[in-house]
Motif scaffolding. Structure first.
Motif, mmCIF file in Angstrom:
data_model
loop_
_atom_site.group_PDB
_atom_site.id
_atom_site.type_symbol
_atom_site.label_atom_id
_atom_site.label_comp_id
_atom_site.label_asym_id
_atom_site.label_seq_id
_atom_site.Cartn_x
_atom_site.Cartn_y
_atom_site.Cartn_z
ATOM 1 N N LEU A 127 0.836 -1.206 0.000
ATOM 2 C CA LEU A 127 0.000 0.000 0.000
ATOM 3 C C LEU A 127 0.873 1.259 0.000
ATOM 4 O O LEU A 127 0.576 2.221 -0.699
ATOM 5 N N ARG A 128 1.940 1.233 0.792
ATOM 6 C CA ARG A 128 2.838 2.390 0.825
ATOM 7 C C ARG A 128 3.461 2.644 -0.547
ATOM 8 O O ARG A 128 3.534 3.790 -1.004
ATOM 9 N N LEU A 129 3.883 1.589 -1.213
ATOM 10 C CA LEU A 129 4.505 1.754 -2.526
ATOM 11 C C LEU A 129 3.495 2.264 -3.556
ATOM 12 O O LEU A 129 3.842 3.077 -4.420
ATOM 13 N N LEU A 130 2.248 1.812 -3.439
ATOM 14 C CA LEU A 130 1.211 2.309 -4.335
ATOM 15 C C LEU A 130 0.959 3.799 -4.096
ATOM 16 O O LEU A 130 0.815 4.577 -5.039
ATOM 17 N N ALA A 131 0.907 4.180 -2.829
ATOM 18 C CA ALA A 131 0.685 5.598 -2.507
ATOM 19 C C ALA A 131 1.821 6.461 -3.050
ATOM 20 O O ALA A 131 1.590 7.556 -3.583
ATOM 21 N N GLN A 132 3.033 5.963 -2.927
ATOM 22 C CA GLN A 132 4.175 6.706 -3.459
ATOM 23 C C GLN A 132 4.095 6.819 -4.981
ATOM 24 O O GLN A 132 4.358 7.885 -5.555
ATOM 25 N N LYS A 133 3.712 5.731 -5.616
ATOM 26 C CA LYS A 133 3.631 5.715 -7.076
ATOM 27 C C LYS A 133 2.651 6.757 -7.597
ATOM 28 O O LYS A 133 2.896 7.410 -8.631
ATOM 29 N N PHE A 134 1.543 6.913 -6.895
ATOM 30 C CA PHE A 134 0.493 7.836 -7.357
ATOM 31 C C PHE A 134 0.494 9.157 -6.587
ATOM 32 O O PHE A 134 -0.463 9.927 -6.686
ATOM 33 N N ASN A 135 1.570 9.380 -5.826
ATOM 34 C CA ASN A 135 1.748 10.650 -5.120
ATOM 35 C C ASN A 135 0.566 10.972 -4.202
ATOM 36 O O ASN A 135 0.024 12.087 -4.212
ATOM 37 N N LEU A 136 0.174 9.977 -3.413
ATOM 38 C CA LEU A 136 -0.923 10.143 -2.462
ATOM 39 C C LEU A 136 -0.353 10.223 -1.050
ATOM 40 O O LEU A 136 0.555 9.469 -0.693
ATOM 41 N N LYS A 137 -0.902 11.113 -0.240
ATOM 42 C CA LYS A 137 -0.293 11.443 1.046
ATOM 43 C C LYS A 137 -0.623 10.459 2.159
ATOM 44 O O LYS A 137 0.254 10.066 2.930
ATOM 45 N N HIS A 138 -1.896 10.077 2.284
ATOM 46 C CA HIS A 138 -2.328 9.400 3.506
ATOM 47 C C HIS A 138 -2.450 7.885 3.336
ATOM 48 O O HIS A 138 -2.881 7.393 2.290
ATOM 49 N N LEU A 139 -2.090 7.181 4.403
ATOM 50 C CA LEU A 139 -2.202 5.726 4.455
ATOM 51 C C LEU A 139 -2.958 5.336 5.716
ATOM 52 O O LEU A 139 -2.449 5.495 6.834
ATOM 53 N N SER A 140 -4.169 4.833 5.547
ATOM 54 C CA SER A 140 -4.974 4.335 6.650
ATOM 55 C C SER A 140 -4.804 2.822 6.704
ATOM 56 O O SER A 140 -5.367 2.091 5.893
ATOM 57 N N MET A 141 -3.988 2.380 7.642
ATOM 58 C CA MET A 141 -3.737 0.943 7.784
ATOM 59 C C MET A 141 -3.200 0.698 9.184
ATOM 60 O O MET A 141 -2.581 1.566 9.785
ATOM 61 N N GLY A 142 -3.501 -0.493 9.687
ATOM 62 C CA GLY A 142 -3.090 -0.828 11.037
ATOM 63 C C GLY A 142 -4.251 -0.774 12.002
ATOM 64 O O GLY A 142 -4.943 0.243 12.108
ATOM 65 N N MET A 143 -4.466 -1.917 12.680
ATOM 66 C CA MET A 143 -5.520 -2.026 13.680
ATOM 67 C C MET A 143 -4.899 -2.595 14.952
ATOM 68 O O MET A 143 -3.669 -2.683 15.071
ATOM 69 N N THR A 144 -5.710 -2.969 15.908
ATOM 70 C CA THR A 144 -5.206 -3.403 17.215
ATOM 71 C C THR A 144 -4.124 -4.467 17.097
ATOM 72 O O THR A 144 -3.108 -4.409 17.791
ATOM 73 N N ASN A 145 -4.303 -5.404 16.201
ATOM 74 C CA ASN A 145 -3.398 -6.553 16.141
ATOM 75 C C ASN A 145 -2.091 -6.273 15.420
ATOM 76 O O ASN A 145 -1.135 -7.044 15.575
ATOM 77 N N ASP A 146 -2.024 -5.197 14.634
ATOM 78 C CA ASP A 146 -0.861 -5.051 13.761
ATOM 79 C C ASP A 146 -0.397 -3.596 13.586
ATOM 80 O O ASP A 146 0.343 -3.286 12.666
ATOM 81 N N PHE A 147 -0.816 -2.694 14.465
ATOM 82 C CA PHE A 147 -0.573 -1.271 14.188
ATOM 83 C C PHE A 147 0.898 -0.893 14.254
ATOM 84 O O PHE A 147 1.328 0.056 13.581
ATOM 85 N N GLU A 148 1.704 -1.616 15.028
ATOM 86 C CA GLU A 148 3.126 -1.263 15.097
ATOM 87 C C GLU A 148 3.828 -1.547 13.767
ATOM 88 O O GLU A 148 4.651 -0.741 13.303
ATOM 89 N N VAL A 149 3.483 -2.650 13.137
ATOM 90 C CA VAL A 149 4.035 -2.957 11.816
ATOM 91 C C VAL A 149 3.560 -1.907 10.812
ATOM 92 O O VAL A 149 4.332 -1.457 9.955
#
Length: 221
Positions: A178-200
């Motif tokens: 998802l991060r690489l896709l956001a970079q590719k399309f010059n998008l700022k925000h990444l909504s990802m990470g929940m209770t079980n995996d937010f540190e990653v």
């Protein structure tokens, strides 16, 4: 522990993950997921300084809006039906779950009627799980290109939901994609990470974390 103590621990974990990734933790926003959480508990997290709240269902969100302080910023994070768009348009900070064209058209239509430009995130199913909504990575370029023609929709970034696994390291590739896709399309925000995996998720670039159980405790859905 109470909500305030839970929040303090979560913030410490976010700070540590950000430090590992060389990131500024101040750039990472906690969105408290209030699904099936009662208003008094929600007020605790708002009093502790978290004013971004996420809801999965429109009815539950609109019911709580009148009972919580005006400084609250609401986020629609669940699967959004087209016939429910009218109830949240102009009332939410951000729609995280734009996942199909007819929904985009309805958001554009309703936003146009109100004279607003609606900020959205496009949901991408990076894991390919059939049980999850979202575009495939391959569908994203054409979808973003088409969205550019909708004058009342503002694409601010991407969102994904990772599989629930015992070892959060297993979902790192989905967040990284998802991060690489956001970079590719010059998008700022990444909504990802929940209770079980937010540190990653923090380590992989998330700037919006959707956190429920780790703040409020387990709820029966």
């Amino acid at each position: 522990m109470g909500v305030r103590e839970n929040l303090q621990q979560v913030q410490e974990r976010i700070n540590a993950a950000a430090a590992r990734a060389g990131r500024d933790p101040a750039q990472i926003k906690i969105i408290a997921v209030t699904k099936q959480v009662q208003v008094p508990e929600i007020k605790e997290v708002v009093d502790a300084g978290i004013v971004d709240l996420g809801e999965n269902r429109v009815r539950e969100m609109t019911g709580k809006m009148t009972e919580l302080p005006p400084e609250v910023r609401w986020h629609m994070i669940g699967h959004l039906q087209t016939n429910k768009v009218k109830y949240i348009m102009g009332r939410v900070e951000l729609i995280h779950s734009l996942d199909r064209w007819n929904l985009a058209e309805e958001i554009d239509r309703r936003a146009g009627k109100l004279g607003v430009k609606m900020p959205v995130l496009v949901q991408v199913n990076t894991s390919g799980e059939k049980s999850k909504f979202g575009l495939s990575s391959g569908e994203l370029p054409d979808f973003l290109a088409a969205l550019a023609d909708l004058p009342n929709v503002a694409v601010k970034g991407l969102m994904t939901i990772a599989p629930y696994v015992d070892n959060p390291e297993e979902v790192r590739p989905f967040f990284r994609e998802l991060r690489l896709l956001a970079q590719k399309f010059n998008l700022k925000h990444l909504s990802m990470g929940m209770t079980n995996d937010f540190e990653v998720a923090v380590e992989e670039g998330a700037d919006m974390l959707r956190l429920g159980t780790v703040l409020f405790g387990s709820r029966i859905y």
